[in-house]
Design an enzyme around this catalytic site. Structure first.
Site, short mmCIF file in Angstrom:
data_model
loop_
_atom_site.label_atom_id
_atom_site.label_comp_id
_atom_site.label_asym_id
_atom_site.label_seq_id
_atom_site.Cartn_x
_atom_site.Cartn_y
_atom_site.Cartn_z
N GLU A 116 6.45 11.10 -1.67
CA GLU A 116 5.36 12.08 -1.51
C GLU A 116 5.29 12.61 -0.08
O GLU A 116 4.25 13.15 0.33
CB GLU A 116 4.01 11.46 -1.90
CG GLU A 116 3.92 10.92 -3.32
CD GLU A 116 4.03 11.96 -4.41
OE1 GLU A 116 4.19 13.16 -4.10
OE2 GLU A 116 3.98 11.56 -5.60
N HIS A 140 -2.78 7.94 -0.37
CA HIS A 140 -2.63 8.19 -1.80
C HIS A 140 -2.66 6.86 -2.56
O HIS A 140 -1.93 5.94 -2.19
CB HIS A 140 -1.31 8.91 -2.07
CG HIS A 140 -0.91 8.99 -3.50
ND1 HIS A 140 -1.72 9.53 -4.48
CD2 HIS A 140 0.21 8.59 -4.15
CE1 HIS A 140 -1.10 9.47 -5.64
NE2 HIS A 140 0.07 8.90 -5.47
N HIS A 142 -3.63 4.78 -6.67
CA HIS A 142 -3.67 4.89 -8.15
C HIS A 142 -4.82 4.05 -8.71
O HIS A 142 -4.58 3.07 -9.41
CB HIS A 142 -2.36 4.38 -8.76
CG HIS A 142 -1.13 5.17 -8.42
ND1 HIS A 142 0.13 4.77 -8.80
CD2 HIS A 142 -0.96 6.32 -7.73
CE1 HIS A 142 1.03 5.65 -8.38
NE2 HIS A 142 0.40 6.60 -7.71
N GLU A 170 -25.22 7.49 -2.43
CA GLU A 170 -24.60 7.72 -1.13
C GLU A 170 -23.47 8.76 -1.18
O GLU A 170 -23.09 9.31 -0.15
CB GLU A 170 -24.00 6.40 -0.61
CG GLU A 170 -25.03 5.39 -0.18
CD GLU A 170 -25.67 5.73 1.16
OE1 GLU A 170 -24.94 5.77 2.16
OE2 GLU A 170 -26.88 5.99 1.19
N HIS A 211 -2.86 10.56 -12.62
CA HIS A 211 -1.96 9.97 -11.62
C HIS A 211 -2.70 9.19 -10.54
O HIS A 211 -2.45 8.01 -10.34
CB HIS A 211 -1.10 11.09 -11.00
CG HIS A 211 -0.10 10.60 -10.01
ND1 HIS A 211 1.18 11.12 -9.90
CD2 HIS A 211 -0.16 9.63 -9.05
CE1 HIS A 211 1.84 10.47 -8.96
NE2 HIS A 211 1.05 9.57 -8.41
P1 13P Z 1 6.75 6.15 -3.44
O1 13P Z 1 7.15 4.72 -3.75
O2 13P Z 1 7.96 7.05 -3.28
O3 13P Z 1 5.81 6.22 -2.28
O4 13P Z 1 6.00 6.72 -4.73
C1 13P Z 1 4.84 6.11 -5.22
C2 13P Z 1 3.88 7.08 -5.77
O5 13P Z 1 2.72 6.75 -5.91
C3 13P Z 1 4.36 8.44 -6.15
O6 13P Z 1 3.28 9.29 -6.41
ZN ZN Z 2 1.43 8.21 -6.92
#
Ligand code: 13P
Ligand code: ZN
Length: 275
Positions: A116, A140, A142, A170, A211
């Site tokens: 990313e 980023h 998940h 909040e 995602h």
């Molecule tokens: P990477 O291992 O390349 O960082 O990818 C993980 C991910 O969350 C892709 O969106």
């Molecule tokens: Zn990801």
């Protein structure tokens, strides 16, 4: 100074581990990057090597020319970062055109920066420009509840913002600009990076349908804290939906206006629609 002793590296590692402990980073899921301050680069310069080639970023970030970033490696597991930062992280330099990067430290056993990297660097470029260089962290992850919500709510900035604000008092104070959303796209490329960085012009958090989520912050505490608030709010909302499909009572548009007045934040009216 030894890179492994640098405060920014320790803070980065602690945040990555906190995210892992929260359950936001299965396997290699998620990635983190930090735009290193010039004085921090100077302190570690003797430890940076110059044995790698320039490689294409996959997009163009001219406003980041010459900047150094600490980033997670592609395919590396967040749970391993704390055990061996040098094998799982990299310091990269961006060239003078903002089109290529070079690994200057880390990924000791091989590898490349996160897939990313286009999204991270394009987000950094937008935030550097719009915050006068204050924002330095792009994160980023998940998280289960945020991803789950993208199956049951319309993928619209207004809806996600309003529902997350309503779920915890909040929230509008922590992210008064709201959150952005991006419809499902193939991850890891320039297209999703362009779509995300466009939303980052308005928001500090952008949700990727089915995602995960990207957050931006001035420092590790603020980026992590923003992610934490959004995830907690999403957790509450999912629990409410699990009990019954409608809310018996909630925070109203007028409640939000009262909150905005007392907490001295501006809440855009587009999020305070009548339902
Ligand atoms: P990477 O291992 O390349 O960082 O990818 C993980 C991910 O969350 C892709 O969106
Ligand atoms: Zn990801």
């Amino acid at each position: 100074m030894k890179i492994l002793d640098a405060k920014f590296l320790k803070d980065f590692v602690r945040m990555a581990d906190d995210g892992y402990q929260e359950g936001w980073h299965e396997r290699n899921g998620g990635n983190l990057s930090y735009r290193i301050k010039e004085e921090e680069v100077q302190q570690i310069l003797p430890e940076l090597h110059d044995q790698n080639e320039w490689r294409p970023i996959g997009t163009s970030v001219p406003d980041l020319a010459g900047e150094f970033f600490l980033v997670t490696g592609s395919g590396k597991y967040f749970r391993n970062i704390i055990l061996d930062p040098e094998a799982n992280l990299a310091i990269i330099e961006v060239d003078d055109k903002g089109e290529n990067y070079k690994i200057r430290w880390g990924l000791r056993d091989g590898g490349v920066p996160t897939s990313e990297i286009p999204a991270h660097l394009m987000n950094h470029e937008v935030k550097k420009r719009l915050t006068g260089g204050k924002h330095r962290v792009i994160y980023h992850s998940h998280p289960i509840s945020v991803i789950a919500l993208t199956f049951v709510l319309p993928i619209k900035d207004e809806v996600f913002t309003r529902e997350l604000w309503e779920s915890m008092t909040e929230c509008p104070v922590v992210f008064p600009d709201g959150v952005g959303t991006v419809e499902w796209m193939v991850p890891g490329g320039r297209d999703i990076a362009v779509a995300t960085s466009k939303k980052m012009e308005q928001y500090d958090a952008v949700i990727w349908a089915h995602h995960g989520i990207f957050c931006s912050g001035e420092d590790f505490d603020l980026a992590f804290g923003l992610m934490h608030c959004i995830v907690k709010s999403a957790d509450i909302l999912l629990k409410v939906y699990a009990v019954r499909p409608d809310k018996l009572q909630t925070i109203t548009p007028q409640n939000f206006r009262d909150l905005a007045r007392d907490f001295k934040v501006t809440l855009p009216e587009k999020f305070l629609y009548e339902k």
